[in-house]
Write an enzyme that holds these catalytic residues in place. Sequence first.
Site, mmCIF file in Angstrom:
data_model
loop_
_atom_site.group_PDB
_atom_site.id
_atom_site.type_symbol
_atom_site.label_atom_id
_atom_site.label_comp_id
_atom_site.label_asym_id
_atom_site.label_seq_id
_atom_site.Cartn_x
_atom_site.Cartn_y
_atom_site.Cartn_z
ATOM 1 N N CYS A 179 37.825 -27.024 -70.418
ATOM 2 C CA CYS A 179 37.434 -25.783 -71.102
ATOM 3 C C CYS A 179 37.202 -24.665 -70.085
ATOM 4 C CB CYS A 179 36.160 -26.033 -71.912
ATOM 5 S SG CYS A 179 35.506 -24.549 -72.680
ATOM 6 N N CYS A 238 34.142 -22.396 -70.820
ATOM 7 C CA CYS A 238 32.851 -23.024 -70.504
ATOM 8 C C CYS A 238 32.610 -23.061 -69.000
ATOM 9 C CB CYS A 238 32.788 -24.465 -71.018
ATOM 10 S SG CYS A 238 33.517 -24.727 -72.626
ATOM 11 N N ASP A 239 33.643 -23.409 -68.209
ATOM 12 C CA ASP A 239 33.418 -23.741 -66.800
ATOM 13 C C ASP A 239 34.052 -22.778 -65.807
ATOM 14 O OD1 ASP A 239 32.083 -26.044 -67.666
ATOM 15 O OD2 ASP A 239 33.959 -27.148 -67.830
#
Length: 312
Positions: free
Chosen positions: A135, A138-139
């Site tokens: 993701c 997200c990261d």
Amino acid sequence: MASHIHDLIIIGGGPGGLTAGIYAQRAALDTLLIEKGAPGGQVNNSDEVENWPGMVKINGAELALNLARHAQSYGLEPMAREVVCVQPGIEFHEVCLDEGPPLRTHAVILATGGSPRKLGIPGEEEYYGKGVSYCAVCDGFFFRNKKVVVVGGGDSAAEEALYLAKITERVQIVHRRDELRAGRILQQRLAREPKIEIVWSSVLTSINANSAGVNGIDVRNLETGVKSKIPVDGVFIFVGFNPNNKLVPAGTKMSVKGYVITDEKCVTSIPGIYAVGDLREKYARQIVTAAADGCVAALAAAHYVEAKKTSL
Ligand code: NAP
């Protein structure tokens, strides 16, 4: 006293499940939606959604929130629990939770979506969260001004590579063929982005790390057989997904790839059990088609429940 029988239980709170919830509430069904994570499902992982009709561009998490709020505006309050099984029955179906007695319902809509497919190579599982990610939204932040690799050649890989190019120093896409699967518009954007380079006809054979986390990958060119090492700080894997089918009752018709086969009303081979969105065997897996499935399944379920109650 016998426990209450719901009209409909929806399992999964992505666009398919939430849209089913909106239509079911509007049809005055006694509806329960169960979602173990954040409402919105995979959409939460998208930076920008550009093909939700009526919105030229919208952030994925914002779209997820809008869908959840829309369902809540009709009184649907998602239950944050994990469903562990669905037991079909004649008089009613049962939905078992991680603890407590099973819930009873006339109809079930399975809207459990899919999960990222894994490469299954050394280092992938060990270094998940230490440089391996599924993701970018997200990261990606953790790789500011660093070098990353994106694996895959589909729409997801292309979109996530474009997102990562805004944050990182360099993005190399490693794709196993010599042409991308991603749509034309995305391909054109990739070609215009100077920070993105494509490593064609190649696969990762290993993800390597030191005590600080991922520091490189081993790659093999499938045409020449040549092996090489690429130093990278992060590996983002987007090689498709597998349907989340573990709640699909035994005996339900499925494709060889594990997608649930339904008719055009999204009914599975078990009366009163419906499958929508990425779990369902179909041509296009898009947010809009998941929502469309949710609508169809809820309308079909309303008809089914009404007919069932009338015959009781
Ligand atoms: P996908 O379309 O199935 O693409 C997966 C990619 O990963 C393919 O390029 C495939 O290579 C590659 N791949 C698969 N297994 C691999 C392996 N073991 N090793 C190396 N590479 C491997 O998956 P997706 O990109 O996640 O998209 C899923 C669905 O969502 C699609 O229908 C897509 O159109 C849709 N989607 C749409 C949008 C959008 O419209 N904006 C955005 C995201 C996703 P090959 O090409 O050689 O098979």
